[in-house]
Motif scaffolding. Sequence first.
Motif, short mmCIF file in Angstrom:
data_model
loop_
_atom_site.label_atom_id
_atom_site.label_comp_id
_atom_site.label_asym_id
_atom_site.label_seq_id
_atom_site.Cartn_x
_atom_site.Cartn_y
_atom_site.Cartn_z
N ASP A 1 0.76 -1.11 -0.15
CA ASP A 1 0.22 -0.07 0.79
C ASP A 1 0.58 1.01 0.11
OD1 ASP A 1 0.81 -0.09 2.60
OD2 ASP A 1 -1.21 0.31 3.63
N VAL B 1 -2.46 -4.08 -3.69
CA VAL B 1 -3.54 -2.85 -3.12
C VAL B 1 -3.98 -2.23 -4.35
CG1 VAL B 1 -3.61 -0.92 -1.55
CG2 VAL B 1 -2.49 -2.71 -0.95
N ARG C 1 -2.08 1.61 -5.51
CA ARG C 1 -0.40 1.60 -4.91
C ARG C 1 0.45 0.62 -5.80
NH1 ARG C 1 -2.19 3.92 0.38
NH2 ARG C 1 -4.65 4.44 0.16
#
Length: 246
Positions: free
Chosen positions: A222, A242, A245
């Motif tokens: 992330d 994620v 990201r």
Amino acid sequence: MTGARRYGYFILEGLLAPEECRAYIERLADYAHGRRPLPPGLAIQREPRVARGERAAAPGDDVRKISGVAHGDDLFRALVLRPTVVRIMQEVMSPNLKLFRADVLMKPAAVGSAKGMHQDSPYWPIEPMALWSCWIPFEPATEKNGCMTAIPGSHRWGALPHVHVTDDYVVPAEHYEASRIVALPMTPGSGLFFHSLLLHGTAENRSAMPRRAITMSYMAADYHYTGDEPKPQYLRVSGVDVPGRV
């Protein structure tokens, strides 16, 4: 992992067996001397002083770095994904990890150049500045051949100014006390785990023996990429991606 948060680094002995270290050394020597074709994704950097004619070394004994080793070489990819390393990185960061880079720093005998005191994160387009690396020497890392040095606790100082000097990008000496630098000699196959804001460096290799070591840098999935487009495709190490990201 004693010392991780206080000092910004810790050393784990016996991460690799002696025979594993020998296998990595043989593979690296084959790449450096052209006995094994360089796979796509790998790149060789020569020692700059040798390239400029300021120092002399035989072909293959003048390699400073082999970068991208996790992308085209199964032997090194397995090391990046080694369960012990991944578990530790998960503990200091996140269950969801990606690899930022995996490079071998060759530090050849007699001509291996120094790497001045610096922090890794100011080099890298990743936020937050909280990546972790694992640095593993494949042969003895001593003060004579350029073992790692660091200032314990400097990862808590935040990002420091860096300046360009010949062949390097370093923190000016007025931003730290040289007396606080400690040498970290290591046995082959031991692992130095350290924060990306730890102030660290290595001396030149003044010995007759090389000091080959891999550095593998990881980030939480992330974290944000802040560099130019197109965004690189980072290798997923564990957990899930994620969206949006790195």
